[in-house]
Design a protein around this motif. Structure first.
Motif, PDB file in Angstrom:
ATOM      1  N   ARG A 108      42.992  18.307  34.603  1.00  0.00           N
ATOM      2  CA  ARG A 108      41.627  17.806  34.812  1.00  0.00           C
ATOM      3  C   ARG A 108      41.445  16.976  36.076  1.00  0.00           C
ATOM      4  O   ARG A 108      40.396  16.385  36.277  1.00  0.00           O
ATOM      5  CB  ARG A 108      41.207  16.920  33.621  1.00  0.00           C
ATOM      6  N   GLY A 109      42.472  16.917  36.953  1.00  0.00           N
ATOM      7  CA  GLY A 109      42.384  16.054  38.127  1.00  0.00           C
ATOM      8  C   GLY A 109      41.542  16.657  39.244  1.00  0.00           C
ATOM      9  O   GLY A 109      41.108  17.810  39.160  1.00  0.00           O
ATOM     10  N   THR A 110      41.318  15.867  40.291  1.00  0.00           N
ATOM     11  CA  THR A 110      40.667  16.384  41.492  1.00  0.00           C
ATOM     12  C   THR A 110      41.651  17.367  42.147  1.00  0.00           C
ATOM     13  O   THR A 110      42.851  17.327  41.854  1.00  0.00           O
ATOM     14  CB  THR A 110      40.383  15.240  42.480  1.00  0.00           C
ATOM     15  N   PRO A 111      41.175  18.214  43.062  1.00  0.00           N
ATOM     16  CA  PRO A 111      42.099  19.148  43.718  1.00  0.00           C
ATOM     17  C   PRO A 111      43.283  18.415  44.343  1.00  0.00           C
ATOM     18  O   PRO A 111      44.437  18.881  44.256  1.00  0.00           O
ATOM     19  CB  PRO A 111      41.229  19.822  44.778  1.00  0.00           C
ATOM     20  N   GLU A 112      43.027  17.260  44.949  1.00  0.00           N
ATOM     21  CA  GLU A 112      44.121  16.491  45.565  1.00  0.00           C
ATOM     22  C   GLU A 112      45.133  16.008  44.520  1.00  0.00           C
ATOM     23  O   GLU A 112      46.346  16.127  44.699  1.00  0.00           O
ATOM     24  CB  GLU A 112      43.512  15.280  46.256  1.00  0.00           C
ATOM     25  N   GLU A 113      44.602  15.439  43.428  1.00  0.00           N
ATOM     26  CA  GLU A 113      45.483  14.952  42.349  1.00  0.00           C
ATOM     27  C   GLU A 113      46.306  16.100  41.778  1.00  0.00           C
ATOM     28  O   GLU A 113      47.481  15.947  41.439  1.00  0.00           O
ATOM     29  CB  GLU A 113      44.650  14.333  41.220  1.00  0.00           C
ATOM     30  N   ARG A 114      45.675  17.261  41.685  1.00  0.00           N
ATOM     31  CA  ARG A 114      46.348  18.432  41.112  1.00  0.00           C
ATOM     32  C   ARG A 114      47.525  18.850  41.992  1.00  0.00           C
ATOM     33  O   ARG A 114      48.626  19.103  41.488  1.00  0.00           O
ATOM     34  CB  ARG A 114      45.321  19.549  40.978  1.00  0.00           C
ATOM     35  N   VAL A 115      47.288  18.886  43.286  1.00  0.00           N
ATOM     36  CA  VAL A 115      48.356  19.276  44.211  1.00  0.00           C
ATOM     37  C   VAL A 115      49.525  18.295  44.099  1.00  0.00           C
ATOM     38  O   VAL A 115      50.696  18.686  44.007  1.00  0.00           O
ATOM     39  CB  VAL A 115      47.812  19.341  45.662  1.00  0.00           C
ATOM     40  N   GLN A 116      49.204  16.990  44.064  1.00  0.00           N
ATOM     41  CA  GLN A 116      50.261  15.966  43.971  1.00  0.00           C
ATOM     42  C   GLN A 116      51.020  16.086  42.648  1.00  0.00           C
ATOM     43  O   GLN A 116      52.243  15.982  42.609  1.00  0.00           O
ATOM     44  CB  GLN A 116      49.651  14.573  44.073  1.00  0.00           C
ATOM     45  N   ALA A 117      50.264  16.287  41.570  1.00  0.00           N
ATOM     46  CA  ALA A 117      50.892  16.359  40.241  1.00  0.00           C
ATOM     47  C   ALA A 117      51.782  17.596  40.147  1.00  0.00           C
ATOM     48  O   ALA A 117      52.877  17.548  39.572  1.00  0.00           O
ATOM     49  CB  ALA A 117      49.825  16.381  39.153  1.00  0.00           C
TER      50      ALA A 117
END
Ligand code: GSH
Length: 195
Positions: A108-117
């Protein structure tokens, strides 16, 4: 006995798989996390699942439930005597600490958070891949630590699974766990697709 759970919740998946491994009958009280029934809030005011109701006992949270089930139904063991309860607990808690912070961001993260996760998850998988034994399961025999790890793997996008990322030892572990119908059936169609 009743289990309050949400189908896609990884903490619920591991409890359902343990119930299936042990062949324990129960009444399923599946909920929609977006619309929690008042009865659930009566049992757990925080509204989180899984919650197990076993007679007079209301047990909240996956680890407490798994320990409760293993006390009441010791066989087949999911805290195997070798390597022992402390080692299993340590592995279970480590799996949670490694994956739990990242999974909600992947979902459910932002695209940036998703990439980092996803990058952090890949790093974690590389670590596990390097240390996993040839025995098949994390600690030699199937334990709650395997169920915990499988439940997180089940929540990864299909192209981010160990096989797809080329983690050979972890992919072998995943196949060994998913060969068990008890696990496969409780952890959703995406994990069941692993060959
Ligand atoms: N540490 C808990 C975590 C349980 C948890 O986070 N459950 C989530 C669903 S995956 C939940 O019920 N969240 C409450 C909500 O979404 O309001 C456990 O091991 O059971």
């Amino acid at each position: 006995m009743e289990l309050w759970h949400a189908w896609a919740c990884p903490y619920c998946m591991r409890v359902r798989a343990a119930l299936a491994e042990k062949g324990i009958p129960y009444r399923s009280r599946e909920i929609d996390l977006a619309s929690k029934p008042p009865d659930l809030l009566g049992l757990n005011p925080k509204g989180a699942v899984p919650v197990l109701v076993d007679g007079e006992d209301v047990v909240v949270g996956s680890l407490a439930i798994l320990e409760h089930l293993c006390r009441r139904w010791p066989y087949p063991p999911l805290f195997p005597a070798r390597p022992g309860r402390e080692a299993v607990l340590k592995a279970y808690e480590r799996v949670d600490a490694l994956f739990a912070p990242h999974l909600p961001k992947i979902a459910r993260g932002t695209p940036e958070e998703r990439v980092q996760a996803l990058a952090a998850t890949r790093q974690t998988m590389a670590e596990l891949d390097a240390e996993i034994s040839d025995a098949g399961f994390l600690l030699g025999e199937l334990s709650v630590a395997d169920l915990a790890l499988a439940s997180f793997m089940a929540r990864l996008p299909p192209d981010w699974r160990p096989t797809q990322l080329g983690f050979e030892r972890l992919a072998r572990w995943e196949r060994a766990v998913m060969r068990r119908p008890t696990v496969r059936e409780q952890m959703g169609p995406s994990l069941a697709m692993v060959g």
